[in-house]
Design a protein around this motif. Structure first.
Motif, short mmCIF file in Angstrom:
data_model
loop_
_atom_site.label_atom_id
_atom_site.label_comp_id
_atom_site.label_asym_id
_atom_site.label_seq_id
_atom_site.Cartn_x
_atom_site.Cartn_y
_atom_site.Cartn_z
N GLU A 103 2.18 1.80 -3.20
CA GLU A 103 1.11 2.27 -4.26
C GLU A 103 0.97 3.52 -4.45
O GLU A 103 0.30 4.01 -5.53
CB GLU A 103 -0.28 1.56 -4.02
CG GLU A 103 -0.77 0.51 -4.85
CD GLU A 103 -1.94 -0.33 -4.39
OE1 GLU A 103 -2.54 0.09 -3.21
OE2 GLU A 103 -2.55 -0.88 -4.87
N ARG A 104 1.38 4.33 -3.51
CA ARG A 104 1.26 5.70 -3.33
C ARG A 104 1.96 6.30 -4.54
O ARG A 104 1.72 7.40 -4.97
CB ARG A 104 1.50 6.36 -2.05
CG ARG A 104 0.51 6.22 -0.94
CD ARG A 104 1.02 6.82 0.42
NE ARG A 104 1.93 6.19 1.20
CZ ARG A 104 2.51 6.53 2.06
NH1 ARG A 104 2.09 7.49 2.59
NH2 ARG A 104 3.54 5.27 2.83
N TYR A 105 3.01 5.61 -4.91
CA TYR A 105 3.90 6.15 -6.02
C TYR A 105 3.61 5.43 -7.23
O TYR A 105 3.59 6.05 -8.37
CB TYR A 105 5.55 5.86 -5.46
CG TYR A 105 5.77 6.73 -4.20
CD1 TYR A 105 6.03 8.17 -4.36
CD2 TYR A 105 5.95 6.19 -3.07
CE1 TYR A 105 6.40 9.06 -3.14
CE2 TYR A 105 6.08 6.77 -1.72
CZ TYR A 105 6.42 8.21 -2.14
OH TYR A 105 6.93 8.76 -0.81
N HIS A 106 3.50 4.32 -7.14
CA HIS A 106 3.54 3.31 -8.45
C HIS A 106 2.14 2.93 -8.81
O HIS A 106 1.83 2.42 -10.10
CB HIS A 106 4.40 2.09 -8.18
CG HIS A 106 5.78 2.42 -7.80
ND1 HIS A 106 6.47 3.30 -8.67
CD2 HIS A 106 6.53 2.11 -6.87
CE1 HIS A 106 7.61 3.41 -7.99
NE2 HIS A 106 7.77 2.59 -6.89
N GLY A 107 0.99 3.13 -8.17
CA GLY A 107 -0.23 2.96 -8.55
C GLY A 107 -0.68 1.73 -9.10
O GLY A 107 0.17 0.59 -8.26
N ASP A 108 -1.08 1.14 -9.98
CA ASP A 108 -1.35 -0.09 -10.44
C ASP A 108 -0.07 -0.90 -11.23
O ASP A 108 -0.15 -1.96 -11.63
CB ASP A 108 -2.46 -0.11 -11.62
CG ASP A 108 -2.21 0.56 -12.89
OD1 ASP A 108 -1.03 1.13 -12.86
OD2 ASP A 108 -3.04 0.95 -13.55
N ARG A 109 1.16 -0.17 -11.16
CA ARG A 109 2.10 -0.78 -11.53
C ARG A 109 3.07 -1.46 -10.57
O ARG A 109 4.02 -1.92 -10.49
CB ARG A 109 3.09 0.21 -12.19
CG ARG A 109 2.59 0.98 -13.58
CD ARG A 109 3.81 1.82 -14.34
NE ARG A 109 2.92 2.32 -15.41
CZ ARG A 109 3.84 3.04 -16.46
NH1 ARG A 109 5.14 3.07 -16.05
NH2 ARG A 109 3.53 3.50 -17.36
N THR A 110 2.69 -1.38 -9.16
CA THR A 110 3.24 -1.70 -7.93
C THR A 110 3.69 -2.92 -8.09
O THR A 110 5.06 -3.29 -7.63
CB THR A 110 2.38 -1.39 -7.03
OG1 THR A 110 2.11 0.16 -6.72
CG2 THR A 110 3.20 -1.62 -5.28
N GLN A 155 0.88 -1.10 -0.20
CA GLN A 155 0.07 -0.14 -0.07
C GLN A 155 0.93 1.24 0.11
O GLN A 155 0.55 2.14 -0.65
CB GLN A 155 -1.08 0.03 1.31
CG GLN A 155 -2.17 -1.00 1.11
CD GLN A 155 -1.72 -2.48 1.44
OE1 GLN A 155 -0.59 -2.69 1.99
NE2 GLN A 155 -2.33 -3.49 0.97
#
Length: 265
Positions: A165-172, A162
């Motif tokens: 995800e703040r940086y990479h979104g759905d690419r995490t 999580q």
């Protein structure tokens, strides 16, 4: 704020687009640009205020970019190739800086970005006026691999997913797998050896690592400096782990600023 920023999408000849942030300092004309190369899970915003602080103190322009697959840059697909670090250092670094109209540069790389900076300094010759690495690796030592395995466990059992995800979104998930699956793949970690490129580095080099880095043995720094030769200097940051510029920013600035000022004054 004296640095003026421009948000860029740089088109590379093979159709890849690279997201970059170009900052211009009023005194930066005629001086090399500080080019920042991020870690394996990096992003422009993950550098925080450090690039600006360094550029302000040195009076230099700066360029931060997200490698292919990261941030706003063109996506990647798995599996990642075993030679991905060399491709970034030998090919993409040249293409990105050319697209940004940067000739003379000082490379500043962290972790994977540090390894890429070493390769870039070896391959780009006189375009690189200086080299700074934090936690660079030229091989996969036992601490590196143990750290990656621990990161996998942390990712699966904590809120690390999580937070990333703040940086990479759905690419995490893809980016995490690109890092961990590549480094834990036997054909990669049993064969990675960047030492042959070190003797080609001609510029002054500052090779840094946190004393408590959980991803690399101190031998990495010692071997890099030995491979580069007398124009390389080692620096260990006390009470510091894998990310010196965020964990001990003042100590890092105190080392980087005079190193850079000596190159540009």
């Amino acid at each position: 704020m004296s640095i003026q920023y421009e948000d860029l999408m740089l088109s590379i000849s093979d159709g890849v687009e690279i997201h970059a942030l170009h900052g211009r300092h009023p005194e930066g004309g005629g001086r090399p640009t500080l080019v920042f190369l991020h870690e394996a899970l990096g992003h422009i915003r993950m550098w925080k205020q450090f690039p600006e602080q360094l550029a302000e103190r040195c009076g230099c322009d700066l360029l931060i970019y997200e490698r292919q697959g990261y941030g706003g840059s063109t996506p990647i697909e798995l599996p990642r190739s075993n030679d991905y670090l060399l491709v970034e250092g030998e090919y993409y670094l040249a293409k990105v800086t050319e697209a940004a109209a940067i000739d003379q540069m000082i490379l500043i790389g962290h972790s994977d970005g540090g390894s890429i900076a070493l390769l870039g300094a070896a391959c780009l010759g006189d375009r690189v006026r200086g080299l700074i690495t934090e936690a660079a690796h030229i091989n996969a030592d036992e601490l590196t691999l143990a750290g990656v395995r621990q990161a996998v466990d942390t990712y699966r059992n904590t809120d690390l997913h999580q937070r990333l995800e703040r940086y990479h979104g759905d690419r995490t998930e893809l980016l995490f797998r690109a890092w961990t699956e590549t480094w834990l793949r036997e054909s990669f970690h049993q064969n990675i050896d960047l030492s042959p490129w070190l003797s080609q580095i001609r510029c002054p080099a500052l090779i840094m690592q946190g004393r408590d880095d959980q991803y690399g043995l101190p031998q990495q720094v010692e071997d890099i400096c030995q491979g580069i030769g007398e124009h390389a200097q080692a620096a260990f940051i006390e009470e510091c782990g894998h990310i010196p510029h965020l964990e001990r920013p003042d100590a890092v600035l105190d080392l980087m600023v005079p190193f850079i000022r000596e190159l540009i004054d």
